[in-house]
Design an enzyme around this catalytic site. Sequence first.
Site, short mmCIF file in Angstrom:
data_model
loop_
_atom_site.label_atom_id
_atom_site.label_comp_id
_atom_site.label_asym_id
_atom_site.label_seq_id
_atom_site.Cartn_x
_atom_site.Cartn_y
_atom_site.Cartn_z
CD GLU A 15 -2.83 1.09 2.41
OE1 GLU A 15 -3.56 0.08 2.45
OE2 GLU A 15 -2.88 2.00 3.26
CB ALA A 52 -9.94 12.48 5.06
NE ARG A 57 -17.64 6.26 8.17
CZ ARG A 57 -17.89 6.34 9.45
NH1 ARG A 57 -19.10 6.09 9.91
NH2 ARG A 57 -16.93 6.63 10.33
CB ALA A 102 -17.90 0.97 3.89
CG ASP A 148 -16.05 -4.29 13.81
OD1 ASP A 148 -16.14 -3.05 13.73
OD2 ASP A 148 -15.24 -4.97 13.16
P1 FAD Z 1 -17.93 1.32 7.65
O1 FAD Z 1 -17.85 -0.10 7.27
O2 FAD Z 1 -19.02 2.15 7.06
O3 FAD Z 1 -18.01 1.38 9.24
C1 FAD Z 1 -17.85 2.59 9.96
C2 FAD Z 1 -18.52 2.44 11.32
O4 FAD Z 1 -19.94 2.46 11.15
C3 FAD Z 1 -18.20 1.13 12.03
O5 FAD Z 1 -18.16 1.39 13.40
C4 FAD Z 1 -19.39 0.25 11.68
O6 FAD Z 1 -19.62 -0.74 12.65
C5 FAD Z 1 -20.52 1.27 11.66
N1 FAD Z 1 -21.60 0.92 10.72
C6 FAD Z 1 -21.47 0.51 9.44
N2 FAD Z 1 -22.69 0.33 8.88
C7 FAD Z 1 -23.62 0.67 9.83
C8 FAD Z 1 -25.04 0.73 9.88
N3 FAD Z 1 -25.78 0.40 8.81
N4 FAD Z 1 -25.62 1.11 11.02
C9 FAD Z 1 -24.90 1.44 12.09
N5 FAD Z 1 -23.53 1.41 12.11
C10 FAD Z 1 -22.91 1.03 11.00
N6 FAD Z 1 -9.31 6.00 5.22
C11 FAD Z 1 -9.14 6.96 4.27
O7 FAD Z 1 -9.51 8.13 4.49
N7 FAD Z 1 -8.53 6.68 3.07
C12 FAD Z 1 -8.09 5.42 2.76
O8 FAD Z 1 -7.55 5.21 1.67
C13 FAD Z 1 -8.27 4.38 3.74
N8 FAD Z 1 -7.85 3.12 3.49
C14 FAD Z 1 -8.04 2.14 4.45
C15 FAD Z 1 -7.58 0.85 4.19
C16 FAD Z 1 -7.73 -0.17 5.14
C17 FAD Z 1 -7.23 -1.56 4.82
C18 FAD Z 1 -8.34 0.13 6.39
C19 FAD Z 1 -8.48 -0.95 7.43
C20 FAD Z 1 -8.79 1.43 6.67
C21 FAD Z 1 -8.65 2.44 5.70
N9 FAD Z 1 -9.09 3.75 5.95
C22 FAD Z 1 -8.90 4.72 4.98
C23 FAD Z 1 -9.72 4.11 7.22
C24 FAD Z 1 -11.27 4.01 7.17
O9 FAD Z 1 -11.80 4.95 6.27
C25 FAD Z 1 -11.79 4.29 8.57
O10 FAD Z 1 -11.36 3.30 9.47
C26 FAD Z 1 -13.30 4.50 8.69
O11 FAD Z 1 -13.59 5.03 9.98
C27 FAD Z 1 -14.12 3.23 8.56
O12 FAD Z 1 -14.23 2.86 7.27
P2 FAD Z 1 -15.11 1.56 6.89
O13 FAD Z 1 -15.04 1.45 5.44
O14 FAD Z 1 -14.73 0.40 7.72
O15 FAD Z 1 -16.57 2.09 7.34
#
Ligand code: FAD
Length: 307
Positions: free
Chosen positions: A29, A63, A119, A140, A173
Amino acid sequence: MTTRTAQPRTSVIDRIGARESTGPVFSVEFFPPKDARGEAELWRAIRRLEPLDPAFVSVTYGAGGSSRDRTIRTTARIASDTTLVPMAHLTAVSHSRAELRHVIGSYAAAGISNVLAVRGDPPGDPLGEWTAHPEGLTYADELVRLVRESGSFCVGVAAFPYGHPRSADLDADLARLLVKIRAGADFAISQLFWEPTGFLRLRDRLAAAGCDAPLIPGIMPLLSAKTMAKGPELSGAPLPAGLAERMAPYADDPAGFRAAGLDLTTELCQTLLAEGVRGLHFYTMNRSPATADLVGRLGLGRTAVSA
Ligand code: FAD
């Protein structure tokens, strides 16, 4: 005159699956560089790692779209100027659906067919209250669906071995991760960790839920005291018992810390490989030496072929 034709591009899932018979793979990455110096550093790392044959290389998305053009440009150049399989990250933060569709279209136009749909965090305070763009997406899984609807993409999502900081508990989660995969994600990449229990537990729980999408561990090589201090804050994963004691003798010895940290990271990767992971995804911080060293020690990529 020769005309440059686009390289045939493969999907991340092909690259992970295709090599099952030849053993586990590694991927890397990068983040999009901010200036010419960063750009030069990134391309030195890419050229150094390219011959080792990573299964894919990903480029993060700043972001709120702060890196939108740089992410597109960097990933597109990887697609056009290297033999590597690129994957672009995309976040929903501060974007309307129309803007997200536009970015996805730019990825497709640049020959990028792999997207990590995350997300993103609230701008300013990553642990602050999340507010969706009024015409945008909240979670997400909606982004996974949008990318899927927009073309023939292979889609990955983020996973959290110790739970996302905003998740109520590990059950909640896991449920959210399953929703993302059922929305169309092909695989997941985990947040960093330095002790395998949480990752292996999550992998077992996914399997028990009937999910066979690959879960790839995200590996941050432990190279400095600063990385060790930041790790729990970035990942939500607690510092493993005994880690601070193991590294304490190197508090004033950066070279010794780096050597001991690489040994520890090697042991973590060996445990994961022995547990049958299909790949290791290295967070490189745009530098190649530690990743190249680990790949060599572990006999992955082309080092395995030439060994
Ligand atoms: P989601 O899956 O949407 O989850 C976010 C939160 O909401 C979680 O607590 C989940 O339990 C909760 N949730 C989800 N759906 C619901 C629902 N329907 N109702 C209630 N709660 C819900 N960040 C960047 O800015 N740029 C990047 O390029 C980037 N790359 C990443 C790569 C990896 C491998 C990882 C692990 C993280 C990366 N991140 C990046 C960080 C990421 O954007 C953050 O951790 C963010 O807070 C969560 O993203 P997510 O896609 O897991 O969100």
